[in-house]
Design an enzyme around this catalytic site. Sequence first.
Site, PDB file in Angstrom:
ATOM      1  N   LYS A   1       0.820  -1.222   0.000  1.00 28.88           N
ATOM      2  CA  LYS A   1       0.000   0.000   0.000  1.00 28.88           C
ATOM      3  C   LYS A   1       0.847   1.262   0.000  1.00 28.88           C
ATOM      4  O   LYS A   1       0.474   2.259  -0.615  1.00 28.88           O
ATOM      5  CB  LYS A   1      -0.973  -0.008   1.182  1.00 28.88           C
ATOM      6  CG  LYS A   1      -2.074  -1.044   1.005  1.00 28.88           C
ATOM      7  CD  LYS A   1      -3.300  -0.751   1.837  1.00 28.88           C
ATOM      8  CE  LYS A   1      -4.412  -1.712   1.425  1.00 28.88           C
ATOM      9  NZ  LYS A   1      -5.628  -1.572   2.176  1.00 28.88           N
TER      10      LYS A   1
ATOM     11  N   LYS B   1      -5.232  -8.876  -6.881  1.00 30.15           N
ATOM     12  CA  LYS B   1      -6.498  -9.166  -6.211  1.00 30.15           C
ATOM     13  C   LYS B   1      -7.533  -8.101  -6.534  1.00 30.15           C
ATOM     14  O   LYS B   1      -7.173  -6.942  -6.816  1.00 30.15           O
ATOM     15  CB  LYS B   1      -6.295  -9.339  -4.707  1.00 30.15           C
ATOM     16  CG  LYS B   1      -6.266  -8.081  -3.900  1.00 30.15           C
ATOM     17  CD  LYS B   1      -6.368  -8.361  -2.396  1.00 30.15           C
ATOM     18  CE  LYS B   1      -6.343  -7.022  -1.670  1.00 30.15           C
ATOM     19  NZ  LYS B   1      -7.317  -6.865  -0.632  1.00 30.15           N
TER      20      LYS B   1
ATOM     21  N   LYS C   1     -10.735  -2.504  -3.725  1.00 27.25           N
ATOM     22  CA  LYS C   1     -11.579  -1.302  -3.723  1.00 27.25           C
ATOM     23  C   LYS C   1     -10.876  -0.128  -4.385  1.00 27.25           C
ATOM     24  O   LYS C   1     -11.518   0.724  -4.998  1.00 27.25           O
ATOM     25  CB  LYS C   1     -11.885  -0.887  -2.284  1.00 27.25           C
ATOM     26  CG  LYS C   1     -12.756  -1.829  -1.515  1.00 27.25           C
ATOM     27  CD  LYS C   1     -12.852  -1.271  -0.101  1.00 27.25           C
ATOM     28  CE  LYS C   1     -13.511  -2.210   0.849  1.00 27.25           C
ATOM     29  NZ  LYS C   1     -12.957  -2.092   2.203  1.00 27.25           N
TER      30      LYS C   1
END
Length: 339
Positions: free
Chosen positions: A118, A202, A205
């Site tokens: 991230k 994956k 969002k």
Amino acid sequence: MTNVSKKRVFSGVQPTANLHLGNYLGAIRRFVELQNEPATECIYCVVDLHAITVPQDPEKLRAQTREVAAAYLAAGVDPVRSVIFVQSNVSAHAELAWILNCVARMGWLERMTQFKDKAGKNAERSSVGLFDYPVLMAADILTYKATHVPVGDDQKQHLELSRDIAARFNTDFKVDGFFPLPEPIIGGPAARVMNLQDGTKKMSKSDPADNSRINLTDSVDVMVKKIKKAKTDTLPMPAHVDELKSRPEVDNLVSIYAALSGQTKEQVVAEFVGAGFGVFKPRLADLAVEALGPTMTSMATYLADPAQIDAILRAGADRANAIAQPILKDTKAAVGFWS
Ligand code: AQP
């Protein structure tokens, strides 16, 4: 001391935009299955403290918090049998997180791959909260002395860290067995739902490409279009699941079909062996409409009545606080805080 005698389940979803099929299959659907098991107490949280580890627009955060609660309710989480609430309404999470920050070691957190993913090249500019995210997650679970945690595969490493933190607390403060070591509940064909346009990533969002995921707020028509546009290849469906290893996008669609139909991937492959995607995709779309359509419709109905959602979340926070406060009190006593 507070004791947990039966199975106590805790999990949460962040109120960040674009709740998707991966969140549903990897987590929310599991929440409902566990709620229906005997001698199982379920506590499900909308983890807004986690959401602010990256910048959030306050108005959107409020709306998205209701959206996650609506998804829980629409999927079948019963607010009487399970506790549904918002994390920031129960201050024990933040208080315990501080105590656990002083138990967890820097080296443990530095190994967390999600932070690396991230933060990317911008680790220096990331919030301290993003780095500390797994400790808050440990606090979420241990605030209730939860014994089981249903999550997607991406959270496996964080769950292992929660166990390490619980064990270290018990050892450091000489309170053997005080915190249970939480068991992850991960598995099944949809433990990691992948991006519809790139089967090596994956479903997420935060992906800017909307057609990379099926949002729970999509209309049924949009969902069908996204399935039909999902990336595949020119080969027919294989004869054996092993052949899916080199075909990640196809593997993903087969996994989604398996999860939605309650079959194994082997059974799906056997059913469609030799078929082209012109056959498989419409069947997957029909299945998705049948399996997800009612939840999507019900979610929209809940969202049309925010006052009802708010009342459920307030009542849930009272119940969560009633469980958390005695555990926090015992934790503070073990640490040696004056009271
Ligand atoms: N693709 C996925 N497949 C299966 N399970 C998944 N989960 C997330 N993505 C998948 C599971 O959903 C639960 C809630 O996730 P979260 O909202 O707490 O955080 P996340 O894992 O960071 O979700 P996203 O969608 O991947 O968001 P971004 O893009 O911000 O990283 C968890 O149980 C998670 O495992």
